[in-house]
Design a protein around this motif. Structure first.
Motif, PDB file in Angstrom:
ATOM      1  N   LEU A  36       0.831  -1.191   0.000  1.00 34.27           N
ATOM      2  CA  LEU A  36       0.000   0.000   0.000  1.00 34.27           C
ATOM      3  C   LEU A  36       0.876   1.256   0.000  1.00 34.27           C
ATOM      4  O   LEU A  36       2.075   1.168  -0.178  1.00 34.27           O
ATOM      5  CB  LEU A  36      -0.953  -0.035   1.197  1.00 34.27           C
ATOM      6  N   SER A  37       0.255   2.409   0.219  1.00 33.32           N
ATOM      7  CA  SER A  37       0.977   3.671   0.064  1.00 33.32           C
ATOM      8  C   SER A  37       1.372   4.319   1.387  1.00 33.32           C
ATOM      9  O   SER A  37       1.683   5.511   1.428  1.00 33.32           O
ATOM     10  CB  SER A  37       0.135   4.649  -0.760  1.00 33.32           C
ATOM     11  N   GLY A  38       1.329   3.581   2.465  1.00 32.33           N
ATOM     12  CA  GLY A  38       1.707   4.106   3.769  1.00 32.33           C
ATOM     13  C   GLY A  38       2.001   2.970   4.725  1.00 32.33           C
ATOM     14  O   GLY A  38       1.659   1.809   4.460  1.00 32.33           O
ATOM     15  N   LEU A  39       2.626   3.308   5.836  1.00 28.81           N
ATOM     16  CA  LEU A  39       2.992   2.312   6.836  1.00 28.81           C
ATOM     17  C   LEU A  39       1.934   2.220   7.933  1.00 28.81           C
ATOM     18  O   LEU A  39       1.121   3.108   8.115  1.00 28.81           O
ATOM     19  CB  LEU A  39       4.341   2.664   7.457  1.00 28.81           C
ATOM     20  N   GLY A  40       1.993   1.122   8.666  1.00 23.44           N
ATOM     21  CA  GLY A  40       1.118   0.949   9.822  1.00 23.44           C
ATOM     22  C   GLY A  40       0.041  -0.097   9.652  1.00 23.44           C
ATOM     23  O   GLY A  40      -0.519  -0.571  10.638  1.00 23.44           O
ATOM     24  N   GLY A  41      -0.273  -0.448   8.411  1.00 23.51           N
ATOM     25  CA  GLY A  41      -1.272  -1.493   8.199  1.00 23.51           C
ATOM     26  C   GLY A  41      -2.579  -1.199   8.896  1.00 23.51           C
ATOM     27  O   GLY A  41      -3.163  -0.124   8.745  1.00 23.51           O
ATOM     28  N   GLY A  88      -4.083   8.776  11.465  1.00 21.41           N
ATOM     29  CA  GLY A  88      -3.439   9.549  10.408  1.00 21.41           C
ATOM     30  C   GLY A  88      -2.063  10.046  10.805  1.00 21.41           C
ATOM     31  O   GLY A  88      -1.087   9.914  10.049  1.00 21.41           O
ATOM     32  N   MET A  89      -1.944  10.611  11.994  1.00 23.34           N
ATOM     33  CA  MET A  89      -0.645  11.104  12.451  1.00 23.34           C
ATOM     34  C   MET A  89       0.321   9.950  12.723  1.00 23.34           C
ATOM     35  O   MET A  89       1.535  10.080  12.498  1.00 23.34           O
ATOM     36  CB  MET A  89      -0.810  11.956  13.708  1.00 23.34           C
ATOM     37  N   LEU A  90      -0.199   8.819  13.167  1.00 20.80           N
ATOM     38  CA  LEU A  90       0.683   7.674  13.416  1.00 20.80           C
ATOM     39  C   LEU A  90       1.377   7.246  12.134  1.00 20.80           C
ATOM     40  O   LEU A  90       2.561   6.872  12.149  1.00 20.80           O
ATOM     41  CB  LEU A  90      -0.119   6.504  14.003  1.00 20.80           C
ATOM     42  N   GLN A  91       0.674   7.308  11.014  1.00 22.60           N
ATOM     43  CA  GLN A  91       1.277   6.936   9.730  1.00 22.60           C
ATOM     44  C   GLN A  91       2.510   7.805   9.442  1.00 22.60           C
ATOM     45  O   GLN A  91       3.537   7.306   8.979  1.00 22.60           O
ATOM     46  CB  GLN A  91       0.242   7.098   8.615  1.00 22.60           C
ATOM     47  N   VAL A  92       2.430   9.087   9.759  1.00 27.49           N
ATOM     48  CA  VAL A  92       3.552  10.006   9.557  1.00 27.49           C
ATOM     49  C   VAL A  92       4.709   9.652  10.488  1.00 27.49           C
ATOM     50  O   VAL A  92       5.876   9.585  10.067  1.00 27.49           O
ATOM     51  CB  VAL A  92       3.108  11.460   9.799  1.00 27.49           C
ATOM     52  N   VAL A  93       4.400   9.420  11.757  1.00 27.72           N
ATOM     53  CA  VAL A  93       5.435   9.117  12.751  1.00 27.72           C
ATOM     54  C   VAL A  93       6.153   7.811  12.410  1.00 27.72           C
ATOM     55  O   VAL A  93       7.394   7.728  12.513  1.00 27.72           O
ATOM     56  CB  VAL A  93       4.817   9.052  14.161  1.00 27.72           C
ATOM     57  N   LEU A  94       5.422   6.799  11.991  1.00 26.53           N
ATOM     58  CA  LEU A  94       6.048   5.521  11.652  1.00 26.53           C
ATOM     59  C   LEU A  94       7.028   5.678  10.494  1.00 26.53           C
ATOM     60  O   LEU A  94       8.143   5.130  10.516  1.00 26.53           O
ATOM     61  CB  LEU A  94       4.979   4.484  11.300  1.00 26.53           C
ATOM     62  N   GLU A  95       6.624   6.417   9.484  1.00 26.68           N
ATOM     63  CA  GLU A  95       7.504   6.630   8.341  1.00 26.68           C
ATOM     64  C   GLU A  95       8.775   7.356   8.765  1.00 26.68           C
ATOM     65  O   GLU A  95       9.893   6.981   8.368  1.00 26.68           O
ATOM     66  CB  GLU A  95       6.769   7.441   7.276  1.00 26.68           C
ATOM     67  N   GLU A  96       8.621   8.378   9.595  1.00 24.83           N
ATOM     68  CA  GLU A  96       9.792   9.109  10.088  1.00 24.83           C
ATOM     69  C   GLU A  96      10.729   8.190  10.857  1.00 24.83           C
ATOM     70  O   GLU A  96      11.959   8.244  10.680  1.00 24.83           O
ATOM     71  CB  GLU A  96       9.341  10.258  10.980  1.00 24.83           C
ATOM     72  N   LYS A  97      10.184   7.358  11.725  1.00 23.68           N
ATOM     73  CA  LYS A  97      11.010   6.473  12.547  1.00 23.68           C
ATOM     74  C   LYS A  97      11.783   5.461  11.698  1.00 23.68           C
ATOM     75  O   LYS A  97      12.956   5.167  11.979  1.00 23.68           O
ATOM     76  CB  LYS A  97      10.126   5.738  13.559  1.00 23.68           C
ATOM     77  N   VAL A  98      11.146   4.910  10.683  1.00 28.21           N
ATOM     78  CA  VAL A  98      11.812   3.937   9.816  1.00 28.21           C
ATOM     79  C   VAL A  98      12.970   4.601   9.070  1.00 28.21           C
ATOM     80  O   VAL A  98      14.086   4.064   9.002  1.00 28.21           O
ATOM     81  CB  VAL A  98      10.814   3.308   8.817  1.00 28.21           C
ATOM     82  N   LEU A  99      12.727   5.782   8.519  1.00 28.08           N
ATOM     83  CA  LEU A  99      13.767   6.473   7.760  1.00 28.08           C
ATOM     84  C   LEU A  99      14.901   6.956   8.664  1.00 28.08           C
ATOM     85  O   LEU A  99      16.075   6.885   8.290  1.00 28.08           O
ATOM     86  CB  LEU A  99      13.156   7.643   7.000  1.00 28.08           C
ATOM     87  N   GLU A 100      14.571   7.443   9.850  1.00 27.13           N
ATOM     88  CA  GLU A 100      15.593   7.873  10.808  1.00 27.13           C
ATOM     89  C   GLU A 100      16.505   6.715  11.204  1.00 27.13           C
ATOM     90  O   GLU A 100      17.700   6.895  11.447  1.00 27.13           O
ATOM     91  CB  GLU A 100      14.935   8.459  12.057  1.00 27.13           C
ATOM     92  N   ALA A 101      15.936   5.508  11.271  1.00 23.75           N
ATOM     93  CA  ALA A 101      16.741   4.335  11.637  1.00 23.75           C
ATOM     94  C   ALA A 101      17.701   3.932  10.526  1.00 23.75           C
ATOM     95  O   ALA A 101      18.679   3.215  10.778  1.00 23.75           O
ATOM     96  CB  ALA A 101      15.820   3.165  11.979  1.00 23.75           C
ATOM     97  N   GLY A 102      17.419   4.388   9.297  1.00 26.94           N
ATOM     98  CA  GLY A 102      18.297   4.059   8.179  1.00 26.94           C
ATOM     99  C   GLY A 102      17.776   2.985   7.247  1.00 26.94           C
ATOM    100  O   GLY A 102      18.483   2.582   6.312  1.00 26.94           O
ATOM    101  N   ALA A 103      16.553   2.523   7.464  1.00 29.59           N
ATOM    102  CA  ALA A 103      15.963   1.525   6.566  1.00 29.59           C
ATOM    103  C   ALA A 103      15.386   2.201   5.325  1.00 29.59           C
ATOM    104  O   ALA A 103      15.011   3.374   5.355  1.00 29.59           O
ATOM    105  CB  ALA A 103      14.877   0.741   7.293  1.00 29.59           C
TER     106      ALA A 103
END
Length: 449
Positions: A36-41, A88-103
């Motif tokens: 899909l187009s966002g994280l969190g399922g 909705g906001m959780l989707q944003v936070v999850l994406e930030e956390k994944v990218l910050e980790a380096g994945a």
């Protein structure tokens, strides 16, 4: 793609996101593939709030340090009150956390096949708008919810209860412009003592605390054929932190049935669910004070599947482990979440007898070995499709436990890389200890002025 990764994670839901963060923080080159187009399922695109509590009677217990980091970030931004959050906001936070980790993240991409040699997966084939590509990796984590990678390996899976009947799936939705103050006041006037104070204004027709006035209105709508029996079986709704006037509905349920993960069955339930949403929304506007001027604000973009396929794991985790409150040296989380079967047979649920114990010991543990599927060396399976029987699955399918599985998988992937061991031979006790240290460090950091 002509790239080699340490870890490929299929599925960016609750477990997959944390697995990606965990693996990347361990220094592994990690890619998260999400159809899909966002994280969190189900957390985000399925609109499933709240996180749910573990119920563990130990003060300050946290199952996953990464999961707690995510919750605390949501609290900091004003979109989470204890366990209730804005999807909705959780989707944003999850994406930030994944990218910050380096994945890395690859959206709108489906895993359509794999190559293996003996008990080892070599690569997966993916499809997206660029065509068909191949990703090579040393380790793979199946967080698809329906055990897609596991099935592609040719491994057997189980589904449903002893009769093959799956739990009921739901299609959640939201209504806006609700006068929540008026709703809370009316519930309180009708004698309801739970869910009448902000920020947790709520209704649950299957809850013993739900006021009689709501039950009577639902029963009347059922007799007048404005709501079906399935729609009436479970109407549940919550206010949403950070979003004034918005109510999130944990319904309608679409009933128990077989093959709930199949595309044809999902399609049928999505169509039926949307029709039910219109009826429930109309009922709320007509019958429940505070909803007079409300409007439909959004429908989940994915079906909320509670249970489908499950793997056969190195340790066959079952309801007896829960009833006997078993402990494991390789435990990756503790829980006292109850047996929570929706729709399918609950005969066993009426006969549950837990081993007696002191209140502080009233929990069970779930072992690392139960996310290791039998028959493959470099595959782990996390989330609702992890290893367990039908009734045990109803207790471990919630978000905090799925997060813990994902965190354990990332740690195990690093240990496997360091030692060259198959996942079944990774030291699960070391995985457990690493997770507990992370929780302790997080809590110490939080307590430092």
């Amino acid at each position: 793609m002509n790239q080699k990764y340490d870890v490929v994670i299929a599925g960016g839901g609750t477990a997959g996101v944390v697995a990606a963060i965990s693996a990347a923080r361990e220094g592994l080159k990690t890619i998260l593939v999400e159809k899909l187009s966002g994280l969190g399922g189900t957390q985000t695109l399925g609109m499933v709030t709240p996180f749910m509590a573990s119920g563990v009677p130990q003060k300050g217990y946290v199952a996953s340090a990464i999961g707690e980091e995510i919750r605390l970030e949501m609290v900091k931004r004003g979109y989470c009150e204890w366990l209730w959050f804005d999807p909705g906001m959780l989707q944003v936070v999850l994406e930030e956390k994944v990218l910050e980790a380096g994945a890395e993240i690859l959206y709108d991409t489906s895993v359509i096949g794999l190559q293996k040699e003996g008990k080892k997966i070599l690569s997966v084939d993916i499809f997206n708008s660029d065509g068909i590509s191949r990703i090579n990796a040393d380790a793979f984590i199946d967080c698809t919810g329906d055990a897609h990678l596991t099935k592609m390996c040719g491994l057997d899976v189980m589904s449903g209860n002893k009769d093959g009947v799956n739990q009921s799936a739901s299609l959640r939705f939201e209504m806006a412009n609700v006068d929540i103050d008026r709703l809370a006041a009316w519930l309180k006037e009708m004698g309801q003592t739970v869910g009448t104070e902000k920020p947790f204004v709520q209704i649950c027709t299957s809850g013993a605390w739900c006021c009689q006035a709501v039950r009577e209105k639902v029963e009347k709508a059922k007799k007048e054929n404005r709501l079906s029996a399935v729609e009436c079986s479970h109407i549940q709704l919550f206010s949403v932190p950070g979003r004034p006037g918005v109510i999130n509905f944990n319904c309608p349920e679409t009933g128990a049935g077989r093959n709930v993960s199949s595309a044809a069955e999902k399609t049928r339930r999505l169509i039926a669910g949307r029709k039910s949403i219109l009826r429930i929304a109309s009922f709320m506007k007509q019958e429940i004070p505070g909803f007079e001027n409300a409007c439909l604000n959004g429908i989940a973009s994915m079906l909320g599947i509670r249970e489908s396929e499950r793997i056969y794991a190195e340790y066959e985790y079952g309801i007896e482990d829960i009833l006997h409150r078993r402990r494991f040296e390789d435990a990756i989380f503790k829980s006292a979440y109850p047996v929570d079967v929706h729709g399918a047979s609950t005969a066993l649920g009426s006969r549950l007898e837990y081993d007696p114990c002191p209140p502080e010991e009233a929990y069970y543990e779930y072992p690392y070995r139960s996310i290791v599927p039998k028959g493959m060396d470099n595959l782990l399976v996390c989330g609702r499709c992890a290893g367990c029987d039908f009734y045990a699955q109803s207790t471990i399918r919630v978000q905090f436990s799925c997060q813990a599985m994902g965190e354990a998988a990332g740690i195990a992937a690093k240990l496997a890389q360091q030692t060259g061991a198959a996942f079944r031979d990774v030291d699960g006790e070391q995985v457990s200890q690493t997770m507990r240290r992370a929780v302790k460090e997080l809590q110490e950091k939080q307590s430092t002025p």
